[in-house]
Design a protein around this motif. Structure first.
Motif, PDB file in Angstrom:
ATOM      1  N   SER A   5      49.242 -10.335  12.708  1.00  0.00           N
ATOM      2  CA  SER A   5      48.598 -11.558  12.254  1.00  0.00           C
ATOM      3  C   SER A   5      48.082 -11.355  10.831  1.00  0.00           C
ATOM      4  CB  SER A   5      47.450 -11.904  13.197  1.00  0.00           C
ATOM      5  OG  SER A   5      46.681 -12.935  12.656  1.00  0.00           O
ATOM      6  N   PRO A   6      48.644 -12.085   9.849  1.00  0.00           N
ATOM      7  CA  PRO A   6      48.137 -11.944   8.482  1.00  0.00           C
ATOM      8  C   PRO A   6      46.629 -12.165   8.360  1.00  0.00           C
ATOM      9  CG  PRO A   6      50.192 -13.143   8.450  1.00  0.00           C
ATOM     10  CD  PRO A   6      49.791 -12.974   9.901  1.00  0.00           C
ATOM     11  N   PRO A   7      46.042 -13.173   9.038  1.00  0.00           N
ATOM     12  CA  PRO A   7      44.588 -13.321   8.922  1.00  0.00           C
ATOM     13  C   PRO A   7      43.841 -12.082   9.425  1.00  0.00           C
ATOM     14  CG  PRO A   7      45.518 -15.328   9.814  1.00  0.00           C
ATOM     15  CD  PRO A   7      46.618 -14.299   9.790  1.00  0.00           C
ATOM     16  N   PHE A   8      44.350 -11.482  10.502  1.00  0.00           N
ATOM     17  CA  PHE A   8      43.711 -10.271  11.022  1.00  0.00           C
ATOM     18  C   PHE A   8      43.782  -9.151   9.987  1.00  0.00           C
ATOM     19  CE2 PHE A   8      43.804  -6.173  13.159  1.00  0.00           C
ATOM     20  CZ  PHE A   8      42.674  -6.249  13.955  1.00  0.00           C
ATOM     21  N   LEU A   9      44.956  -8.981   9.375  1.00  0.00           N
ATOM     22  CA  LEU A   9      45.114  -7.927   8.369  1.00  0.00           C
ATOM     23  C   LEU A   9      44.235  -8.182   7.152  1.00  0.00           C
ATOM     24  CD1 LEU A   9      48.993  -7.416   8.572  1.00  0.00           C
ATOM     25  CD2 LEU A   9      47.197  -6.006   9.572  1.00  0.00           C
ATOM     26  N   TYR A  10      44.177  -9.446   6.717  1.00  0.00           N
ATOM     27  CA  TYR A  10      43.318  -9.785   5.571  1.00  0.00           C
ATOM     28  C   TYR A  10      41.849  -9.560   5.903  1.00  0.00           C
ATOM     29  CZ  TYR A  10      47.476 -12.028   3.592  1.00  0.00           C
ATOM     30  OH  TYR A  10      48.724 -12.301   3.106  1.00  0.00           O
ATOM     31  N   GLY A  11      41.463  -9.925   7.116  1.00  0.00           N
ATOM     32  CA  GLY A  11      40.080  -9.693   7.539  1.00  0.00           C
ATOM     33  C   GLY A  11      39.749  -8.222   7.600  1.00  0.00           C
ATOM     34  N   GLN A  12      40.706  -7.428   8.083  1.00  0.00           N
ATOM     35  CA  GLN A  12      40.491  -5.985   8.167  1.00  0.00           C
ATOM     36  C   GLN A  12      40.370  -5.377   6.773  1.00  0.00           C
ATOM     37  OE1 GLN A  12      43.780  -3.832   9.891  1.00  0.00           O
ATOM     38  NE2 GLN A  12      42.486  -2.118  10.463  1.00  0.00           N
TER      39      GLN A  12
END
Length: 88
Positions: A5-12
């Motif tokens: 999930s791109p949002p998950f990666l960006y959040g991380q």
């Protein structure tokens, strides 16, 4: 099946950057707080106080950024969970 999930990666990534920023700001505050002020002229003391205040504000900003990134991660996890529920 691996779900990315791109949002998950960006959040991380944002959370990790916030942690680095918080560590840097805290280190600056600690260094300034441990300096001896008896050799400092009043004008220099005012300049150091401003730097401490700036570093404390940076620490607060890093904390808020970390909280925001954690919310992104949480939202991403919920979205992925919903998708898994739908496909199962």
């Amino acid at each position: 099946m691996k779900i990315q999930s791109p949002p998950f990666l960006y959040g991380q990534q944002g959370l990790q950057q916030s942690q680095r920023n918080l560590e840097q700001a805290n280190q600056e505050v600690a260094q300034m707080a441990t300096q001896t002020f008896d050799r400092v002229q009043p004008k220099e003391l005012d300049a150091q106080q401003g730097s401490i205040e700036e570093s404390l504000m940076e620490a607060r900003q890093a904390t808020r950024n970390a909280q925001s990134n954690a919310q992104v991660i949480d939202g991403s996890n919920k979205a992925i969970g919903s998708l898994i529920d739908i496909t199962v």
